[in-house]
Write an enzyme that holds these catalytic residues in place. Structure first.
Site, PDB file in Angstrom:
ATOM      1  N   CYS A  66       0.850  -1.201   0.000  1.00 30.82           N
ATOM      2  CA  CYS A  66       0.000   0.000   0.000  1.00 30.82           C
ATOM      3  C   CYS A  66       0.885   1.250   0.000  1.00 30.82           C
ATOM      4  O   CYS A  66       1.996   1.225  -0.540  1.00 30.82           O
ATOM      5  CB  CYS A  66      -0.941  -0.041   1.192  1.00 30.82           C
ATOM      6  SG  CYS A  66      -2.384   1.052   0.985  1.00 30.82           S
ATOM      7  N   ASP A 107      -3.401   1.041  10.312  1.00 32.28           N
ATOM      8  CA  ASP A 107      -4.588   1.873  10.425  1.00 32.28           C
ATOM      9  C   ASP A 107      -4.933   1.990  11.914  1.00 32.28           C
ATOM     10  O   ASP A 107      -5.063   3.072  12.444  1.00 32.28           O
ATOM     11  CB  ASP A 107      -5.747   1.249   9.655  1.00 32.28           C
ATOM     12  CG  ASP A 107      -6.947   2.158   9.704  1.00 32.28           C
ATOM     13  OD1 ASP A 107      -6.947   3.170   8.988  1.00 32.28           O
ATOM     14  OD2 ASP A 107      -7.877   1.881  10.506  1.00 32.28           O
TER      15      ASP A 107
END
Lengths: 308, 308, 308, 308, 308, 308
Positions: free
Chosen positions: F124, F193
């Site tokens: 990512c 996250d």
């Protein structure tokens, strides 16, 4: 109840259960303090005698040890009888309050981890684990429970009847069928007898193999336990003795040759790497936080100074 | 015994045990052949009818399927009634002889793997596994056996009494105590109900979790089984059905709310990676040799040609 | 050389090495057959006597057992002295030829698995493993070798000097440094002393822990071995005895108290799940094909019929 | 079609798919034999030339190698042109017949492993795997399929549309979401590009990580493959080359700096310990049976004699 | 001893051992403070100079770093020369006292984990690990020790002679024999060179593979270490450099071609998941508590504020 | 910016990124305090209203929750408006300062773990992970990066262009190729996250399977994260909701039948046993220290007292 009566009631199993035992012991110490009218030295001596008497009523109950430790915390350094009395009473009420609220907290915290439609497997008859299941059920979540029989005492029978009475759909299996059903399980919830400073769980025989089976199938394995089950003495290397009980609990003499030995260990040890989380009244914590919980119990000044 | 009598005796459980059932079925076919006086076509038809009747007496018994298959091997292509009769008789005698000698071979082969002083853990009540243990005992090796209770039927009680009667030191534990004792075990020996073409073992509920526990602790796990327990039909992808039995075997109606479901799977599946070796009458083989054993059973021409 | 001289040369270690021993034994049997002028019975008896004498010269050498077995294969059923002689000679030449070509085949087959730039780790001093490395080097592939010291005999010193003489870049480490370097290794190549019917490798002490370390780091672990190292007797459950040798090989008496015990096991057992492939003269095969190789050695009629 | 035309059609990708290529090559050889009118030597030479021409049209297609090998099996030893012709025709018809029936057999065998209600995960677009799914669907079993997108070519899109057209409920996910959904999967089914003699699966990039994820979660992982995908040349140690393709398949030049390298390996290697079973037209076999399948392909006399 | 003398004695290896080095450095700082008669600024400057001189005498000794850090803790904020002197003296005495008592505490805590009859495996020559073994022996527990040779320096020889002198039954093995004996071991005890903030153990080469082997066989692996071996600098991501030493320690020049490279890494890194517990003077703690120990060392205000 | 404007800017995604959102929320609270002129009660009420408004602008942003919590820490017990104002301002500045310095600290700490010549794999587009890579590059270390494409949003494209612009050699692969390249990787670096109290990492879909693959191959897996990503609410058992997004992000309607379901989970959960270390602004910590970090965030009095 006097210290003597309390110790006797614990010894005779009139008072049972990790939480109740601990609170009874603390209450007895608190009453000594409240009723005392002597000077600082005689009060400290009386408290010490009471402490010994209470601890010896059930030497292996770690919750009793933790309760007594909590009641007496910081007392030795206080200057006056009055300040000792105040501290013991304050300590005792704090411990009793936390202890009484613990089961509810565990239920609410653990229930957050159960999703609608989950299948939960449990072993033996753990108040803390059942408290989580019942709370989730009361919140209206649909869930199913699979309970092991839990030979030799078959506490699974108590568990399934208790859950059926609450209206929770529940299925019973023999202990050997755990791996056979594991792939349809979403969560394993068990209780604790004792937790060591390295995060090892001591619990009802069979717990460690359920943890291994859950780990093999990538099913989360949660331990539900009040923090007074964490054992400070294991920090000093003390081994948790695994009690072995008599043959009659497993088989009657008529059914088996006397040449057959029967082993009946009551508990086993589950390594922390098979435990995903511990549900305690202070939150969801990793098993390796056991050390930190014990340091909290022993007080902030413990490390590097008060240990010996 | 006539085919009808044989089928009836198998159906009514008068004849029991994988080996005995298979030999009875084969014997019945052999007698048809020996007694027949008609032509080739009528003989083949009678044999075929008998085969169907025998197989339907216990459709899930893979040993019966294998026996009947062995008796009829290569028969269809023979030119005369005489040659068919000869072949069926020859096939039948070979199968019966091998089958009768199998248990002894397994005992002798397996006993070689037991060293003086070994602690052997076994599960349920397997003739083949006990044959290995008894043979080692007869050879004068000192060994100790730990046997699981094997709930719900508690065949472990039969096992411990059987071994005690032979003078083998034996200890019984509940099924949940397996991991607790595993570190003191030198060898695990279990039997087999069925073995699939990919090397999966179908056996008494609880076997797969014992295999996982042995594997975790690096303890050799051996399966004792005659080759007629290897299932040719699994080669065609057929799943072995895991029988589920009634609740009464686990708990009485008085002891448990009727809202409690009780699951009672009889067998479970152990993956081959948890199996170190299989002790068969043709030797110590890896579980992955199951495919080769099945090909031998089905005959040398099977591959690429006769499969459909 | 006569049978007696051959047996003596093997016993006195004048003839050494699995392959040379086997070929010497087979040659002696072949010469008996070629030189014989008696009838069938006396020939068979002489061969049998010779066989016993040869086998007893090194009872643990599985290659000798396999060679003698190969020489005598199918002989017992032959009708005449002439046919026996012919078969023994034919069998012997076939075995000797295959055995002599085996090392070259293994070198060529294994070298295909080495890619340009590979780092290969090896243990002890295995002719077969080094044959693969040298062949790849001769093909012009750039490769580096890491060799363990291989205490107590330090055969690693022979290995590194042997490879350095060929111009292969080679590094030596102590046996404890294997895990420390494993992440920079592309391939592990070891030899074999014996391979069992279940695919277990018996090889120089330390092999099993290198296999475990390679498996942990996902590095391919290959065993280089002639098929005459596969042990048919393990099929019957015979355990491979792990030789333990004297203390003097590890430490001198002056350096260590006589109260210190010194254990010196020569071999250890590597389970097949840590072995990716076996490089044999008949190809790259999985360790579980050991059973099939042994069945080939014992002959096609072995299964179900000739086993007892 | 002549040999030349066939070779050209294979080279130009007019004929595609492992099965179709193999059958086309075999048919071309068969036609040579049928049409030939010369003597044994000229026939053998023509066949050999044709074989070379066909093989060179797609040197990496193992199915083509296997087909040609099958057509020519045993031909070299035959005494006359007539017998050679007969054998080639017979071999060719047998191979073509088996090859055409293989997909159906795989579908039927594999479908037996799907139970009513199963969730099946598949990767890329494998004819064999889809044949199993469609067969189970046609049998009326309710099943759901999860298909990966399978970047970079996104063959998952073809797969989901193909299954939706048949009425099979199907869900698409990106390749990164496999572990996220694995606990709700009952079975993984993938195809094969090549299978090595040690049981390693070479298949579409991403297959090996799906196998690892399934293994972690104890979900059965099955490979669906015709036996002509098993590679005899790997027996001799040949490494299967993993093709790497151009960057344009992954990203357009406008979207990415030219300093960024793009690697695009087409296949990866899945170790046999992550494979539960292989579904082939000859049955459900363990991955380790690859060696045995290859030996069958190479013929019964291969081992020990014809290998070099 | 002056600071200069102390630094020189450490540099020249006259003062050796993690504990002794640390205490010498702290003592030198303490003497500076005690003897000082200047103002606050000059005192702080002199202490700072002394600190630099001491640290540079052995930059890689984490115990020295920790000792100096402890002596100077909280000093910078103090208002007067007097208060600085007092604090340095107090800090120094506390550190020296704890450090001197540490070995005894570790011995007593660790000895609790040894049960009568245990077989303990140890590696190299760790004071802390031997302190545990000797304490258990003094308590009258029967135990046996297996010690590795620990090439290249063979510190195992020191270990076995040291234990034999105390009357502990001890066996020596080569480093390659660890897996071969592991199944008869009850406990592994090793020392520590350095422990990182993430719980990784840096210790004598070979430690990590013993940990892997113990983990494979489910044998508890304990690390015995004073807390001053925990490295605060690893918290900031510093890698622990693994020293590589010369070839002469492994092999003499006469025995090996000069083309052979010899690698001689002194330490290796054991991941925390292979460590069951750490025995420190503050108790039995999980390896993951390393972070907490380091935060204690750095002081309570460290987190979120003082880190940069 | 007023509280309302801030909340609106967060809601409309004008303000994005975990750090920026948190700082904006804290600044808004700080301004309320600074500007306030009312009494203690009205100030507290205004702060509370502002807090609610801010939190509801992005209820799932744990950094916002942590920031607001930090700003208000200890405020409720203060006696006067003045003291409340002071504390809020002080708290806010401390949080904002730490937050702004965090990325730099993470870069410097993490860069220490990268050695010259390392190959780093990332997934990512994580600011924290890239900050580590860029810092190492700026320090002159040679390193190569492999970045996954990261379907469906393909943030890998941003990552590779960002790194190429800095001159870091970078290679892009599809998500399925991770296991294929893992053996040439030295280190995996990903962002976060959310991190739960038990050490579970919630991050971009695909992270957990990369962690599993790294673990299989013994490649260190590091998570780069500011401490405000650690979620205090998970301590109370709250599950982190895994967002599922629409089908259009994966495939266009034209390309796929409407009967095909498309699942698009945005995050997955990586268990702590696959994480070697977390790189935070307070140092390299084990994932199990998550509990301790959260306790620090909640304040020292939290445990045992303020939890309910």
């Amino acid at each position: 109840m006097s210290v003597q009566e309390t110790a006797e009631a614990i010894r005779s199993m009139e008072i049972r259960g990790a939480g109740r035992i601990a609170r009874a012991g603390v209450r007895a110490l608190c009453e000594i303090a409240e009723a005392h009218s002597g000077d600082r030295e005689s009060l400290l001596k009386d408290l010490d005698d009471a402490k010994e008497q209470i601890l010896s009523s059930r030497p292996t109950a770690i919750s009793l040890w933790n309760g007594v430790q909590a009641a007496m915390h910081g007392v030795a350094d206080l200057p006056s009888a009055e300040s000792v009395k105040e501290r013991v009473v304050e300590n005792s009420r704090a411990f009793i309050g936390r202890s009484e609220r613990a089961m509810g907290s565990i239920g609410r915290i653990g229930a957050n981890r159960i999703r609608d439609g989950d299948v939960v497997l449990t072993h033996c008859n753990s108040h803390a684990a059942l408290s989580v299941i019942k709370e989730a059920h009361r919140q209206g979540k649909r869930l199913e429970v699979i309970a092991t029989e839990s030979r030799p005492w078959r506490q699974g029978v108590i568990t399934v009847n208790e859950l059926a009475a609450e209206g929770v759909p529940v299925t019973m299996i023999v202990d050997s069928a755990v791996r056979s059903v594991m792939r349809s399980v979403d969560l394993v919830l068990v209780g604790a007898d004792t937790i060591t400073s390295s995060g090892v769980l001591i619990n009802k025989i069979g717990t460690s193999q359920i943890a291994l089976i859950a780990s093999e199938a990538r099913v989360p394995f949660l331990v539900c336990s009040e923090t007074y089950k964490f054992s400070p003495v294991t920090l000093f290397g003390e081994l948790v003795e695994i009690e072995e009980r008599g043959r009659a609990e497993i088989i009657g003499d008529a059914d088996v040759s006397e040449n057959v030995e029967v082993r009946n260990p009551v508990f086993d040890a589950t390594p922390p790497e098979y435990i995903d989380s511990m549900v305690t009244e202070i939150g969801m914590i990793p098993p390796f936080a056991a050390y930190e919980v014990i340091v909290k119990i022993l007080g902030p000044d413990y490390i590097f100074e008060n240990k010996e």
